[in-house]
Structure formats: structure tokens, C-alpha cells
Write a protein that holds these residues in place. Structure first.
Motif, PDB file in Angstrom:
ATOM      1  N   ILE A  53       0.785  -1.231  -0.187  1.00  0.00           N
ATOM      2  CA  ILE A  53       0.035  -0.007  -0.123  1.00  0.00           C
ATOM      3  C   ILE A  53       0.884   1.265   0.105  1.00  0.00           C
ATOM      4  N   LEU A  54       1.991   1.154   0.793  1.00  0.00           N
ATOM      5  CA  LEU A  54       2.744   2.592   0.833  1.00  0.00           C
ATOM      6  C   LEU A  54       3.648   2.696  -0.372  1.00  0.00           C
ATOM      7  N   CYS A  55       4.079   1.642  -1.043  1.00  0.00           N
ATOM      8  CA  CYS A  55       5.069   1.757  -2.134  1.00  0.00           C
ATOM      9  C   CYS A  55       4.373   2.555  -3.389  1.00  0.00           C
ATOM     10  N   PRO A  56       3.017   2.275  -3.753  1.00  0.00           N
ATOM     11  CA  PRO A  56       2.555   3.235  -4.576  1.00  0.00           C
ATOM     12  C   PRO A  56       2.307   4.351  -4.326  1.00  0.00           C
ATOM     13  N   THR A  57       1.767   4.576  -3.143  1.00  0.00           N
ATOM     14  CA  THR A  57       1.335   5.826  -2.176  1.00  0.00           C
ATOM     15  C   THR A  57       2.369   6.974  -2.403  1.00  0.00           C
ATOM     16  N   ILE A  58       3.705   6.409  -2.352  1.00  0.00           N
ATOM     17  CA  ILE A  58       4.722   7.214  -2.251  1.00  0.00           C
ATOM     18  C   ILE A  58       4.955   8.027  -3.461  1.00  0.00           C
ATOM     19  N   THR A  59       4.700   7.363  -4.699  1.00  0.00           N
ATOM     20  CA  THR A  59       4.832   7.871  -5.774  1.00  0.00           C
ATOM     21  C   THR A  59       3.751   8.200  -6.845  1.00  0.00           C
ATOM     22  N   VAL A  60       2.620   7.164  -6.707  1.00  0.00           N
ATOM     23  CA  VAL A  60       1.658   7.639  -7.713  1.00  0.00           C
ATOM     24  C   VAL A  60       0.785   8.984  -7.590  1.00  0.00           C
ATOM     25  N   PRO A  61       0.281   9.297  -6.507  1.00  0.00           N
ATOM     26  CA  PRO A  61      -0.269  10.600  -6.464  1.00  0.00           C
ATOM     27  C   PRO A  61       0.356  11.794  -7.071  1.00  0.00           C
ATOM     28  N   LYS A  62       1.667  11.906  -6.976  1.00  0.00           N
ATOM     29  CA  LYS A  62       2.427  12.814  -7.641  1.00  0.00           C
ATOM     30  C   LYS A  62       2.218  12.814  -9.125  1.00  0.00           C
ATOM     31  N   MET A  63       2.562  11.550  -9.640  1.00  0.00           N
ATOM     32  CA  MET A  63       2.328  11.181 -11.051  1.00  0.00           C
ATOM     33  C   MET A  63       0.882  11.624 -11.321  1.00  0.00           C
ATOM     34  N   LEU A  64      -0.202  11.269 -10.726  1.00  0.00           N
ATOM     35  CA  LEU A  64      -1.526  11.553 -11.107  1.00  0.00           C
ATOM     36  C   LEU A  64      -1.616  12.955 -11.312  1.00  0.00           C
ATOM     37  N   GLU A  65      -1.246  13.825 -10.405  1.00  0.00           N
ATOM     38  CA  GLU A  65      -1.167  15.308 -10.254  1.00  0.00           C
ATOM     39  C   GLU A  65      -0.765  15.813 -11.582  1.00  0.00           C
ATOM     40  N   ALA A  66       0.746  15.495 -11.993  1.00  0.00           N
ATOM     41  CA  ALA A  66       1.353  15.867 -13.003  1.00  0.00           C
ATOM     42  C   ALA A  66       0.455  15.582 -14.454  1.00  0.00           C
ATOM     43  N   LEU A  67      -0.101  14.416 -14.371  1.00  0.00           N
ATOM     44  CA  LEU A  67      -0.871  13.970 -15.539  1.00  0.00           C
ATOM     45  C   LEU A  67      -2.263  14.406 -15.828  1.00  0.00           C
ATOM     46  N   LEU A  68      -2.699  14.939 -14.858  1.00  0.00           N
ATOM     47  CA  LEU A  68      -4.102  15.643 -14.897  1.00  0.00           C
ATOM     48  C   LEU A  68      -3.713  17.268 -14.652  1.00  0.00           C
ATOM     49  N   LEU A  69      -3.033  17.740 -13.887  1.00  0.00           N
ATOM     50  CA  LEU A  69      -2.787  19.257 -14.042  1.00  0.00           C
ATOM     51  C   LEU A  69      -1.603  19.702 -14.543  1.00  0.00           C
ATOM     52  N   GLU A  70      -0.847  18.938 -14.919  1.00  0.00           N
ATOM     53  CA  GLU A  70       0.408  19.245 -15.590  1.00  0.00           C
ATOM     54  C   GLU A  70       1.502  19.861 -14.456  1.00  0.00           C
ATOM     55  N   ASN A  71       1.243  19.544 -13.036  1.00  0.00           N
ATOM     56  CA  ASN A  71       1.930  20.098 -12.192  1.00  0.00           C
ATOM     57  C   ASN A  71       3.283  19.195 -12.047  1.00  0.00           C
ATOM     58  N   LYS A  72       4.459  19.368 -12.650  1.00  0.00           N
ATOM     59  CA  LYS A  72       5.585  18.332 -12.427  1.00  0.00           C
ATOM     60  C   LYS A  72       6.527  18.727 -11.526  1.00  0.00           C
ATOM     61  N   VAL A  73       6.301  20.244 -10.793  1.00  0.00           N
ATOM     62  CA  VAL A  73       7.221  20.535 -10.060  1.00  0.00           C
ATOM     63  C   VAL A  73       7.062  19.848  -8.553  1.00  0.00           C
ATOM     64  N   ILE A  74       8.267  19.706  -7.802  1.00  0.00           N
ATOM     65  CA  ILE A  74       8.499  19.223  -6.476  1.00  0.00           C
ATOM     66  C   ILE A  74       9.504  19.882  -5.833  1.00  0.00           C
ATOM     67  N   SER A  75       9.384  20.097  -4.631  1.00  0.00           N
ATOM     68  CA  SER A  75      10.064  20.953  -3.801  1.00  0.00           C
ATOM     69  C   SER A  75      11.528  20.199  -3.501  1.00  0.00           C
ATOM     70  N   PHE A  76      12.657  20.589  -3.128  1.00  0.00           N
ATOM     71  CA  PHE A  76      13.789  19.885  -2.907  1.00  0.00           C
ATOM     72  C   PHE A  76      13.571  19.049  -1.560  1.00  0.00           C
ATOM     73  N   HIS A  77      12.653  19.560  -0.658  1.00  0.00           N
ATOM     74  CA  HIS A  77      12.703  18.750   0.396  1.00  0.00           C
ATOM     75  C   HIS A  77      11.407  17.709   0.073  1.00  0.00           C
TER      76      HIS A  77
END
Length: 331
Positions: free
Chosen positions: A71-95
Motif C-alpha cells: 500500500i505504501l510503495c505506490p502511495t509514495i509515488t503515484v499521487p504525484k504522478m497523477l497530479e502531473a498527468l491531470l494538472l501538468e504540475n510536475k514541480v516538486i520541492s527539494f525537501h
């Protein structure tokens, strides 16, 4: 593109899977369905194990830990990928990038240790069945589980500190849909030789030792199965271990391809495909593998489904009764 040394205030840009709007939407739907199915499948395994007393034994205790990791493994990466695909927000902070990599390596490292522990558990169950419950005591199971999580955490602290004390210059584009070791090493403008040497040595020692425990366990298991006189006993033993062996092959194969090689050999397109195999596909397949090949899990899942249906039916009848009598429903 930014020039100079990138500080901790820098934002990284994650290279997406596609820039075409139609393709991005299709990928969004595909990965959203996959992610929801993964979470639902693994939660089902956890519920089945926790609600069925017949499954309160070492084998299913470790399987519950595996489901939590899946459960944890895809939860770490997939939500950000979905955000990039839907909203084109590919930016992530250093931290944000640092924490994403930290938690990902933590989960991957923990699962490597856990699969070795599960192989040892099957070895004791098949090769020493009479001593199984004495050897795999509640205390030992708890210590083994804690040990896998703590080892994964320490391994992740080492790798994250090695990566994020590097200098990142000229470009802030991470050639992956999430922050991972190979693309971050490729992005650095400082010398990575000594750090890569440490990473490869640690990864080789951890992966090699876990794989060796797994390999030796299954060699002993195979020998014990072949020595069994009963065909039914052989079939049951193969069925019990087959699901675990399938999960081991899927996970070890893909993680070795990702981490057990120098950054100079990193190929972005290949890296994305391989990372999807262990980061998205394996967590999706594990509940299917264990439920389809395990009669006890299938029975437990059927019992849970029946209980949920019964509870919903009773609630519906109760609501109808209250509505017919004119009394407000109490929930």
C-alpha cells in the motif's frame, strides 16, 4: 533551466510520461484505476487476516506486513504522478523530493528483508513442521518484523544522505516521474564515484544476503518437498510456497535492474518501465497471487464479503423499517 548550484530552496521538475493531453488523460485513468485496485486489494488482505483467527499465525503475520508495504510503495509515488498527468504540475520541492526518495527506499529496503524472512518462515514450516510453532514464536516474529522495518529505515537514511549532500547544477529536471537514486545521481554535477561505490556495495550486501537466505531456504524446501511420499503433501507445499516465490522473483528481478548498476548505465525510458514493474505492478499483483493460490485467504475473503453484505442488508432493512414507521433513521 537553472544555472549554478541548486540549494535546498530549489524546486525540481519531474519529467512526465507524456506531454500529449489525450495520452496524459488515458494514463491518468489507467494509473488511477491501478492504484485504487492496489490499495483495495491489499486492504482486503489485511482485513481478511485481522478478522480471521485461523490466519493469526506467522505466515499471515508477515503477509500482512507485505500488504502494508504494498500500500505504501505506490502511495509514495503515484499521487504525484497523477497530479502531473491531470494538472501538468510536475514541480516538486527539494525537501519534497528528498522525503519521497527517503520513504521509497525505506519501503523497498524493508520489503527486501521481509521477503527473506518470509522465505525462512516457509523453510521452517516445511522442513521442521513439528518445531514450527516453537521456533517461530510470537516474540521471534515480532523481532523479525521490527528488524525488517528498522533495517529498511537505516538503509534509507544512508542512501538519502548520500544523494542529497551532492551538488545539483545546471539542470533541475529529474528524468523520472518521481525522485529516485539513479536519476538523481545522473542529475548531479559533482563527482558521484565514491558515493556510487558505497551505494552499490551496500545494495549488493543487502540484496545479496537477502537473496542468499531466500535461495538457500528454497533449495532446502525443494529438497524436502521432493522427499515427501504423499502427492497431496507435495502439492500443498508447492502451492503454499509458489505464491511467495512468484512475488520474490517479480520484486528482486526489477529492483536489481534498478539499483544494482552504476548511474552511467541509467536509461530514462527503460528506468520508467522497470520502476513501474516494482513500484506499481508488483503491489497490484501480490494480493492476486496470494488470494488465487491460497485457499485460506480465499475463504477468509469470502467470509469478509459475506459479513459486509449481511451488515449492509441489515442496515437497509432497518432504514426501511424506520422510514415506514415514520421515525428518523439513527444511522
Amino acid at each position: 533551466m537553472q544555472r549554478g548550484n541548486l540549494s535546498t530552496g530549489t524546486e525540481f521538475v519531474l519529467v512526465g510520461l507524456s506531454d500529449a493531453p489525450d495520452v496524459r488523460f488515458l494514463l491518468f485513468v489507467l494509473f488511477l484505476i491501478t492504484y485504487l485496485a492496489t490499495v483495495a486489494g491489499n486492504i482486503s488482505i489485511l482485513v481478511a487476516i485481522s478478522t480471521n483467527t485461523h490466519l493469526h499465525n506467522p505466515m499471515y503475520f508477515f503477509l500482512g506486513n507485505l500488504s502494508l508495504l504494498d500500500i505504501l510503495c505506490p502511495t509514495i509515488t503515484v499521487p504525484k504522478m497523477l497530479e502531473a498527468l491531470l494538472l501538468e504540475n510536475k514541480v516538486i520541492s527539494f525537501h519534497g523530493c528528498m522525503f519521497q526518495l527517503f520513504f521509497l527506499i525505506d519501503v523497498v529496503g524493508t520489503e527486501i528483508f521481509l521477503l527473506a524472512v518470509m522465505a525462512y518462515d516457509r523453510y521452517i514450516a516445511i522442513c521442521h513442521p513439528l518445531q514450527y510453532m516453537n521456533i517461530m514464536s510470537t516474540k521471534l516474529c515480532a523481532l523479525l518484523a521490527i528488524g525488517t522495518w528498522v533495517s529498511g529505515l537505516l538503509n534509507s537514511l544512508l542512501h538519502t544522505s548520500l544523494i542529497f549532500t551532492l551538488s545539483f547544477c545546471d539542470s533541475n529536471e529529474v528524468d523520472q516521474y518521481y525522485c529516485d537514486i539513479p536519476p538523481m545521481l545522473a542529475l548531479s554535477c559533482s563527482s558521484t564515484y565514491s558515493r556510487e561505490l558505497v551505494i552499490l556495495t551496500v545494495a549488493g550486501a543487502i540484496g545479496g544476503s537477502a537473496f542468499l537466505v531466500t535461495l538457500v531456504s528454497y533449495i532446502c524446501i525443494l529438497w524436502a518437498i521432493l522427499c515427501m511420499n504423499s502427492t497431496e503433501s507435495r502439492h500443498k507445499a508447492f502451492s503454499t510456497c509458489g505464491s511467495h516465490l512468484t512475488a520474490v522473483c517479480l520484486f528482486y528481478g526489477t529492483t536489481i535492474c534498478t539499483y544494482a548498476r552504476p548511474s552511467s548505465t541509467y536509461l530514462p525510458n527503460q528506468g520508467r518501465i522497470v520502476s513501474m514493474l516494482y513500484g506499481i505492478l508488483t503491489p497490484l499483483l501480490n494480493p492476486i497471487i496470494y488470494s488465487l493460490r491460497n485457499k485460506e485467504i480465499k475463504c477468509a475473503l469470502r467470509r469478509v464479503i459475506t459479513q459486509v453484505r449481511t451488515a449492509l442488508t441489515r442496515q437497509k432493512h432497518r432504514s426501511w423499517s424506520l422510514t415506514a414507521s415514520g421515525a428518523p433513521p439513527t444511522g
